[in-house]
Scaffold this motif. Structure first.
Motif, PDB file in Angstrom:
ATOM      1  N   LYS A  46      37.464  -9.389   5.033  1.00 27.76           N
ATOM      2  CA  LYS A  46      38.578  -8.706   5.690  1.00 27.76           C
ATOM      3  C   LYS A  46      39.355  -9.675   6.577  1.00 27.76           C
ATOM      4  O   LYS A  46      40.587  -9.701   6.558  1.00 27.76           O
ATOM      5  CB  LYS A  46      38.048  -7.537   6.527  1.00 27.76           C
ATOM      6  CG  LYS A  46      39.142  -6.722   7.182  1.00 27.76           C
ATOM      7  CD  LYS A  46      38.573  -5.668   8.125  1.00 27.76           C
ATOM      8  CE  LYS A  46      37.754  -4.637   7.376  1.00 27.76           C
ATOM      9  NZ  LYS A  46      37.309  -3.544   8.273  1.00 27.76           N
ATOM     10  N   THR A  47      38.644 -10.490   7.331  1.00 33.28           N
ATOM     11  CA  THR A  47      39.320 -11.451   8.206  1.00 33.28           C
ATOM     12  C   THR A  47      40.133 -12.454   7.401  1.00 33.28           C
ATOM     13  O   THR A  47      41.281 -12.765   7.740  1.00 33.28           O
ATOM     14  CB  THR A  47      38.280 -12.184   9.071  1.00 33.28           C
ATOM     15  OG1 THR A  47      37.518 -11.234   9.806  1.00 33.28           O
ATOM     16  CG2 THR A  47      38.966 -13.131  10.036  1.00 33.28           C
ATOM     17  N   GLU A  48      39.544 -12.959   6.332  1.00 31.80           N
ATOM     18  CA  GLU A  48      40.254 -13.935   5.502  1.00 31.80           C
ATOM     19  C   GLU A  48      41.455 -13.306   4.805  1.00 31.80           C
ATOM     20  O   GLU A  48      42.500 -13.953   4.644  1.00 31.80           O
ATOM     21  CB  GLU A  48      39.289 -14.528   4.483  1.00 31.80           C
ATOM     22  CG  GLU A  48      38.200 -15.388   5.113  1.00 31.80           C
ATOM     23  CD  GLU A  48      37.114 -15.746   4.112  1.00 31.80           C
ATOM     24  OE1 GLU A  48      37.224 -15.290   2.946  1.00 31.80           O
ATOM     25  OE2 GLU A  48      36.159 -16.466   4.472  1.00 31.80           O
ATOM     26  N   ALA A  49      41.337 -12.049   4.380  1.00 35.55           N
ATOM     27  CA  ALA A  49      42.453 -11.375   3.714  1.00 35.55           C
ATOM     28  C   ALA A  49      43.630 -11.190   4.664  1.00 35.55           C
ATOM     29  O   ALA A  49      44.801 -11.382   4.288  1.00 35.55           O
ATOM     30  CB  ALA A  49      41.991 -10.026   3.166  1.00 35.55           C
ATOM     31  N   VAL A  50      43.344 -10.833   5.917  1.00 35.74           N
ATOM     32  CA  VAL A  50      44.427 -10.688   6.899  1.00 35.74           C
ATOM     33  C   VAL A  50      45.098 -12.036   7.144  1.00 35.74           C
ATOM     34  O   VAL A  50      46.335 -12.129   7.236  1.00 35.74           O
ATOM     35  CB  VAL A  50      43.870 -10.101   8.215  1.00 35.74           C
ATOM     36  CG1 VAL A  50      44.945 -10.084   9.286  1.00 35.74           C
ATOM     37  CG2 VAL A  50      43.341  -8.699   7.987  1.00 35.74           C
ATOM     38  N   ALA A  51      44.304 -13.092   7.233  1.00 38.60           N
ATOM     39  CA  ALA A  51      44.888 -14.417   7.454  1.00 38.60           C
ATOM     40  C   ALA A  51      45.772 -14.834   6.283  1.00 38.60           C
ATOM     41  O   ALA A  51      46.855 -15.404   6.481  1.00 38.60           O
ATOM     42  CB  ALA A  51      43.769 -15.440   7.670  1.00 38.60           C
ATOM     43  N   ILE A  52      45.333 -14.544   5.053  1.00 41.26           N
ATOM     44  CA  ILE A  52      46.136 -14.898   3.883  1.00 41.26           C
ATOM     45  C   ILE A  52      47.441 -14.106   3.870  1.00 41.26           C
ATOM     46  O   ILE A  52      48.523 -14.652   3.580  1.00 41.26           O
ATOM     47  CB  ILE A  52      45.330 -14.646   2.602  1.00 41.26           C
ATOM     48  CG1 ILE A  52      44.237 -15.708   2.474  1.00 41.26           C
ATOM     49  CG2 ILE A  52      46.227 -14.698   1.375  1.00 41.26           C
ATOM     50  CD1 ILE A  52      44.751 -17.103   2.302  1.00 41.26           C
TER      51      ILE A  52
END
Length: 925
Positions: A173-179
């Protein structure tokens, strides 16, 4: 011996087996080799397959079916159970996608069908390395615009949004928001608003994971800059306020770091009323790390309040609609807007402590009889309630150094006005254009305690009586101050601006004297007083009859405001006899919220270094030019003391930061404030450490060109000091000096160049480091050009003779080589006419053909063959000079040194003499 023979037999069998293995691979097709190693149980073989996919595609690119077969095998390889194989494959995807794009006719839709699904699927891979690699690949593909817009909307964004669902793992989830945040600038406003923004707002309120909120806060500014002002103010700002008050200090720190970007995406009103208070909360945050980030962002945040109309810069405004101009003017001044054809009454102006005189419309004619056209609201010359009168000089600094009384109309300060076609053909008065017009004090009026008659064309009895306040009289101290001010301005009365101010002040002084002689009881019975207009007063420049008429009390208030302004006007600081330090104004302004400025000024407090950041003073110095530009030169008094404190800071890094930006600050402040406040600090930097001096040196030309000619000449005596450094090995310092001296040639007269710059240039030509010498050759050649063009050209001839004596006949071979370099540069850059070169330099150059050092003869052969004979003067005309050159070349072709004969006999193609000379110079280090 038996064991040894058995070992030799085993080695021979292994070698035969390996040869059979290689020969078998060579017999396979590219697809066969791909299938063989892709099915191998060895992980390294499958990794090798992933690395060789691009090479395999290039081998089969001529056959569309083979290309499709390779892409299908990529899809099967993507299901490999080994994470290292999947990561290796993903590293190759951007390169394969670029190849598919270049060969799109042969393999259409290859990327969208075969590669993009793999990238999107790996975004949710269980292995962290595979996910990171796929994220990097996705961003690279978006940056290179290899993904179609339709695929972004239908394949990429839905997957990313799905990965931010509540059931996703924390890391995913954190990586998806950053992307999503990083791809927003690449996909544009439309896709971001429709597909990314709603989920981003939800993630900002994720109550379970502070990591997600921290990522949202860190990228908040990027999202705001993409979606624009409306979406930012309506959807994002409420979330930003929540993040700034988050209970995790890391989230608040991320908000402080992106504050400037968020501010840039909002209007001035929200920036002033809401964001300022929010930022003050961050500066006073309990966490030291949040306060540290907030103070680092304070200067950039203040710079978002910048307005070109109040910063004193030279600018030109394009034509705008009246509505846009009206809104912009409203945001700039925060005053009530009035229609173009409606007069503003003085009593309607808001009462502010720092406000200037109220605006009144002046009607009249110019000297040529044409009517003075009114400016549209966006180009209004006077601002209601403005704290400044826009009277500072805003012309390019090199023009500001000239004598003001020699300026023509439309030049100097008047050249900075907003260009308007209707005013181009009329005589221009910068006083009426830039300054708030002071009301004309017409004494044809009733003066009384209780009543008076308005001034109108029909006479005293044509209009109903209006109540008149008690007549305001100037005190003796104020009257004396007015007299001293007029006396100081009289030597500069040739300037029309100054003359107009003297006229207004003289009229106010007469009116106040007249009012002081009246008895209180006689004011109501007195008849209208007739008085002649003051000398130099513009006829017909009275108040509009549609507006209420300010009486002498209003005029006195206006004169007091003007007097206060002129006391601190930087343009009148030297002309009017007022030094900038005569009276220190309080640090009050109305450009930015005062609380923000107070916090910025406190960054030099030693206690801040203990409680916030040890390098807080450096951050203050770094952002000071931006803050100064925002406040404008009329508010420089707010920053002067802070700048002086930073300039004397104990940390050399702080002083170094100021030294690198002092030339930019000089442009912002103008020539007079620069001479008064920056020149002393600049002089201090010249005597500082080398780490500080290099900042001054790198922009020496940029700063000196802003000074007056007389002040600029004072630094000629100090240029020699740059040759002395703390570390003699710091050759880059001397190289930068040579670069700056080339630029300084245009600022000084031929006499100054010959007397002061010439010795430095000749000293640098003999430097121990070849890089310094090479730049110095360019310096000397430009000096020869300037002095030769001067009238009379005796300075140039003397310089050439000095070059011949000091270098052409130097006992050291490096000096004679330097002479050849200078001659070569003079020829290449056409610094001398060829006939003058043949007369003054060529005879001495040709004598070096008999030099005993081969390096000198090699360079001479290059110069004659590759540079001199390229000139038409020597190639087209059969002159004695051409014959002498050819004889010298023939002699060099017979030289005993092979390199000399080579360069004298051939003309290497594509070899620039400057590059070749540099290689020769480097060999003499």
């Amino acid at each position: 011996m038996a064991d040894l023979s058995l070992l030799q037999e085993d080695l021979q069998e292994d070698a035969d087996g390996s040869l059979d293995f290689v020969s078998q691979d060579e017999m396979l097709t590219p697809l066969g080799r791909l299938d063989k190693y892709a099915a191998s149980d060895n992980v390294f073989n499958r990794q090798m397959v992933a690395r060789s996919l691009l090479d395999t595609l290039r081998e089969v690119c001529d056959d569309e079916r083979d290309c499709i077969a390779v892409l299908e095998r990529i899809s099967r390889l993507a299901d490999d159970s080994e994470p290292t194989v999947r990561a290796e494959l993903m590293e190759q995807v951007p390169h394969i996608a670029l190849f598919c794009q270049e060969n799109r006719p042969a393999i259409p839709y290859a990327f969208s069908k075969y590669l993009l699904p793999i990238v999107v699927r790996y975004l949710a891979d269980q292995n962290n390395q595979v996910r990171k690699t796929s994220q990097a690949a996705l961003l690279a593909l978006l940056e290179q615009e290899l993904i179609e817009r339709f695929d972004v909307e239908t394949k990429v964004c839905p997957v990313l949004v799905g990965l931010t669902a509540p059931d996703s793992t924390d890391d995913v989830k954190t990586e998806a928001v950053a992307i999503m945040c990083r791809m927003a600038p690449m996909v544009g406003k439309d896709i971001t608003e429709r597909l990314i923004l709603p989920r981003f707002c939800e993630m900002c309120c994720d109550c379970r994971m502070f990591h997600v909120r921290k990522v949202c806060a860190a990228n908040f500014g990027d999202i705001c800059s993409v979606v624009g002002q409306q979406a930012t103010e309506e959807m994002l700002l409420p979330r930003f306020f929540q993040l700034c008050s988050d209970n995790v200090w890391g989230v608040r720190k991320a908000c402080a770091e992106c504050f400037m970007a968020v501010s840039c995406a909002t209007c001035q009103e929200i920036r002033r009323t809401k964001l300022s208070a929010l930022f003050i909360n961050l500066i006073s945050d309990p966490s030291r790390w949040v306060r540290q980030a907030a103070f680092q962002s304070l200067g950039p945040f203040i710079s978002t309040f910048a307005n070109p109309s109040s910063s004193g810069q030279y600018f030109k405004e394009e034509s705008k609609s009246s509505e846009d101009a009206s809104v912009e003017d409203k945001n700039r001044t925060r005053d009530q807007e009035a229609p173009e054809d409606v007069q503003i009454r003085p009593e309607d102006a808001p009462a502010e402590p720092a406000a200037g005189p109220p605006r009144v419309e002046l009607e009249g004619t110019l000297k040529d009889g044409t009517e003075n056209p009114r400016r549209p609201p966006g180009e209004a010359a006077a601002l209601v309630g403005s704290s400044v009168l826009c009277a500072w000089s805003s012309e390019p600094p090199q023009e500001a150094a000239g004598d003001e009384k020699d300026r023509k109309p439309g030049h100097g300060r008047s050249a900075s006005r907003l260009e308007e076609p209707g005013l181009l053909d009329q005589e221009y008065n910068s006083f009426h254009f830039w300054r708030t017009p002071l009301p004309e004090i017409d004494l044809d009026m009733e003066l009384g305690q209780g009543s008076g008659s308005p001034l109108g064309p029909e006479g005293p009895g044509a209009a109903p009586q209006v109540s008149v306040p008690g007549s305001a009289s100037l005190t003796m101290a104020t009257r004396k101050e007015l007299e001293e001010l007029i006396e100081n301005l009289e030597p500069h009365v040739d300037d029309p601006d100054v003359r107009a101010q003297v006229d207004v002040l003289a009229a106010a002084l007469r009116a106040s004297s007249l009012d002081a002689c009246d008895e209180p009881g006689e004011a109501a019975r007195r008849s209208p007083v007739q008085d002649e207009p003051a000398a130099g007063e513009l006829p017909g420049c009275g108040l509009s009859h549609e507006a209420s008429v300010p009486l002498i009390s209003d005029a006195v208030e206006d004169v007091d405001s003007a007097l206060c302004y002129m006391r601190h006007d930087p343009d009148l600081g030297s002309d009017g006899g007022f030094s900038p330090d005569e009276e220190r104004r309080p640090r009050v302004q109305d450009v930015v919220p005062q609380a923000l400025l107070d916090q910025y000024l406190s960054m030099t407090d030693p206690s801040r270094a203990q409680t916030v950041d040890t390098e807080i003073a450096k951050h203050c110095a770094y952002s000071l030019p931006g803050v100064a530009l925002t406040l404008g030169r009329q508010n420089w008094h707010c920053l002067r003391e802070t700048y002086e404190t930073l300039a004397s800071d104990m940390q050399w890094k702080v002083r170094r930061t100021l030294a690198f930006s002092i030339h930019e600050l000089a442009v912002i402040l103008g020539d007079q404030l620069t001479a008064a406040d920056l020149v002393p600090i600049f002089n201090g930097f010249l005597k500082d450490l080398d780490e500080v001096r290099i900042g001054v040196l790198k922009h020496l030309h940029d700063f000196l060109k802003l000074l007056h000619v007389d002040k600029r000449r004072e630094y000629l005596y100090q240029l020699q000091e740059f040759l002395v450094t703390d570390n003699s090995r710091n050759w880059r310092f001397r190289a930068e000096l040579a670069e700056q001296l080339i630029l300084l040639l245009e600022l000084y007269s031929p006499r100054d160049v010959y007397d002061y710059l010439r010795p430095i240039a000749l000293s640098l030509c003999a430097d121990k480091v070849s890089s310094v010498r090479w730049i110095s050759y360019k310096l000397v050649s430009e000096m020869v050009r300037k002095l030769h063009r001067a009238a009379p050209p005796s300075f140039g001839v003397d310089l050439i003779h000095e070059l011949v004596e000091n270098f052409g006949r130097c006992p050291r071979w490096s000096g004679r080589q330097a002479f050849v370099f200078v001659c070569q540069t003079v020829i290449e850059d056409d610094c001398l006419p060829m006939d003058q070169f043949a007369l003054h330099l060529m005879p001495h150059l040709l004598t070096l053909a008999n030099d005993r050092v081969p390096n000198v003869r090699v360079l001479l052969a290059k110069t004659l063959r590759q540079t001199l004979l390229e000139k038409e003067y020597f190639s087209a005309s059969a002159s004695c000079h051409q014959e002498a050159v050819e004889q010298t070349i023939v002699a060099l072709q017979m030289d005993r040194d092979s390199d000399v004969k080579y360069f004298a006999s051939t003309h290497p193609a594509g070899t620039r003499i400057s590059e070749d000379a540099l290689s020769t110079a480097s060999s003499t280090y």
